[in-house]
Design an enzyme around this catalytic site. Sequence first.
Site, PDB file in Angstrom:
ATOM      1  CB  CYS A   3      -0.786  -0.043   1.247  1.00  0.00           C
ATOM      2  SG  CYS A   3      -1.590   1.013   1.603  1.00  0.00           S
ATOM      3  CB  CYS A   6       0.602   1.570   4.414  1.00  0.00           C
ATOM      4  SG  CYS A   6      -0.468   0.946   5.158  1.00  0.00           S
ATOM      5  CG  ASP A  29      -2.644  15.259  -4.066  1.00  0.00           C
ATOM      6  OD1 ASP A  29      -2.938  14.696  -3.518  1.00  0.00           O
ATOM      7  OD2 ASP A  29      -1.651  15.258  -5.130  1.00  0.00           O
ATOM      8  CG  HIS A  45      -4.799  -0.607   4.561  1.00  0.00           C
ATOM      9  ND1 HIS A  45      -4.167   0.090   3.418  1.00  0.00           N
ATOM     10  CD2 HIS A  45      -4.995  -1.570   3.848  1.00  0.00           C
ATOM     11  CE1 HIS A  45      -4.366  -0.536   2.507  1.00  0.00           C
ATOM     12  NE2 HIS A  45      -5.116  -0.988   3.078  1.00  0.00           N
ATOM     13  CG  ASN A  83     -12.482  11.820  -4.408  1.00  0.00           C
ATOM     14  OD1 ASN A  83     -13.616  11.171  -4.546  1.00  0.00           O
ATOM     15  ND2 ASN A  83     -11.110  12.180  -5.032  1.00  0.00           N
ATOM     16  CG  HIS A  94      -4.024   4.151   3.370  1.00  0.00           C
ATOM     17  ND1 HIS A  94      -3.631   2.814   3.573  1.00  0.00           N
ATOM     18  CD2 HIS A  94      -4.673   4.928   4.586  1.00  0.00           C
ATOM     19  CE1 HIS A  94      -2.981   3.691   4.892  1.00  0.00           C
ATOM     20  NE2 HIS A  94      -3.682   4.376   5.910  1.00  0.00           N
ATOM     21  CG  HIS A  96      -6.953   9.774   0.404  1.00  0.00           C
ATOM     22  ND1 HIS A  96      -7.181   8.288   0.062  1.00  0.00           N
ATOM     23  CD2 HIS A  96      -7.097  10.202  -0.769  1.00  0.00           C
ATOM     24  CE1 HIS A  96      -6.875   8.087  -1.304  1.00  0.00           C
ATOM     25  NE2 HIS A  96      -7.389   9.551  -1.436  1.00  0.00           N
TER      26      HIS A  96
HETATM   27  P1  AMP Z   1      -7.343  10.085  -4.577  1.00  0.00           P
HETATM   28  O1  AMP Z   1      -7.581   9.996  -5.761  1.00  0.00           O
HETATM   29  O2  AMP Z   1      -9.365  10.629  -3.971  1.00  0.00           O
HETATM   30  O3  AMP Z   1      -7.319   8.636  -4.187  1.00  0.00           O
HETATM   31  O4  AMP Z   1      -6.308  10.957  -4.087  1.00  0.00           O
HETATM   32  C1  AMP Z   1      -5.011   9.687  -4.171  1.00  0.00           C
HETATM   33  C2  AMP Z   1      -4.277  11.396  -4.188  1.00  0.00           C
HETATM   34  O5  AMP Z   1      -2.605  10.457  -4.008  1.00  0.00           O
HETATM   35  C3  AMP Z   1      -3.339  12.273  -6.032  1.00  0.00           C
HETATM   36  O6  AMP Z   1      -4.666  13.012  -5.426  1.00  0.00           O
HETATM   37  C4  AMP Z   1      -2.166  11.361  -5.853  1.00  0.00           C
HETATM   38  O7  AMP Z   1      -2.171  13.350  -6.723  1.00  0.00           O
HETATM   39  C5  AMP Z   1      -1.940  11.396  -4.627  1.00  0.00           C
HETATM   40  N1  AMP Z   1      -1.184  10.761  -4.743  1.00  0.00           N
HETATM   41  C6  AMP Z   1      -0.106   9.575  -5.508  1.00  0.00           C
HETATM   42  N2  AMP Z   1       1.082   9.407  -5.244  1.00  0.00           N
HETATM   43  C7  AMP Z   1       1.336   9.899  -4.420  1.00  0.00           C
HETATM   44  C8  AMP Z   1       2.412  10.498  -3.374  1.00  0.00           C
HETATM   45  N3  AMP Z   1       3.590   9.744  -3.950  1.00  0.00           N
HETATM   46  N4  AMP Z   1       2.894  11.139  -2.742  1.00  0.00           N
HETATM   47  C9  AMP Z   1       2.370  12.317  -2.112  1.00  0.00           C
HETATM   48  N5  AMP Z   1       0.848  11.798  -2.575  1.00  0.00           N
HETATM   49  C10 AMP Z   1       0.281  11.321  -3.804  1.00  0.00           C
HETATM   50 ZN    ZN Z   2      -2.358   1.229   3.050  1.00  0.00          ZN
END
Ligand code: AMP
Ligand code: ZN
Length: 110
Positions: A3, A6, A29, A45, A83, A94, A96
């Site tokens: 994950c 995680c 982000d 998780h 979301n 995971h 958020h």
């Molecule tokens: P969601 O689309 O609601 O699942 O949000 C996932 C978010 O995680 C997106 O806004 C991505 O830009 C962000 N994301 C993906 N990989 C990373 C990472 N390595 N570090 C920080 N944010 C990330």
């Molecule tokens: Zn996780």
Amino acid sequence: MDCLFCKIFQGHIPSKKVYEDDNVFAFHDISPMAKTHILFIHKKHTANVNGLSTIHVGQVFTAIKTYVATTDLEKSGFRIVTNTGPDVGQTVFHAHFHLLGGEKLKGFGA
Ligand code: AMP
Ligand code: ZN
């Protein structure tokens, strides 16, 4: 567990951390959709918010409130988005919470 988030809170993948306590971790982000775009996660998780108890959700929102109080967002305002499921754009499974602000945001549906 394979994950991404995680691995991020465990420090195996780097992130720009802005907040951490015993239960919650928050980081920038990687692809910001607003001037301020922070992700808050519970360290438990679970794929989405359906797996979080009311206590877990309370811990995340308490963390958001604590963090926001250290920034201009408390005055200027902010949006919290979570979301749940691929149909509404969840890409990391995971749970958020997106914290968005720092500029004027378009309204929903705009
Ligand atoms: P969601 O689309 O609601 O699942 O949000 C996932 C978010 O995680 C997106 O806004 C991505 O830009 C962000 N994301 C993906 N990989 C990373 C990472 N390595 N570090 C920080 N944010 C990330
Ligand atoms: Zn996780």
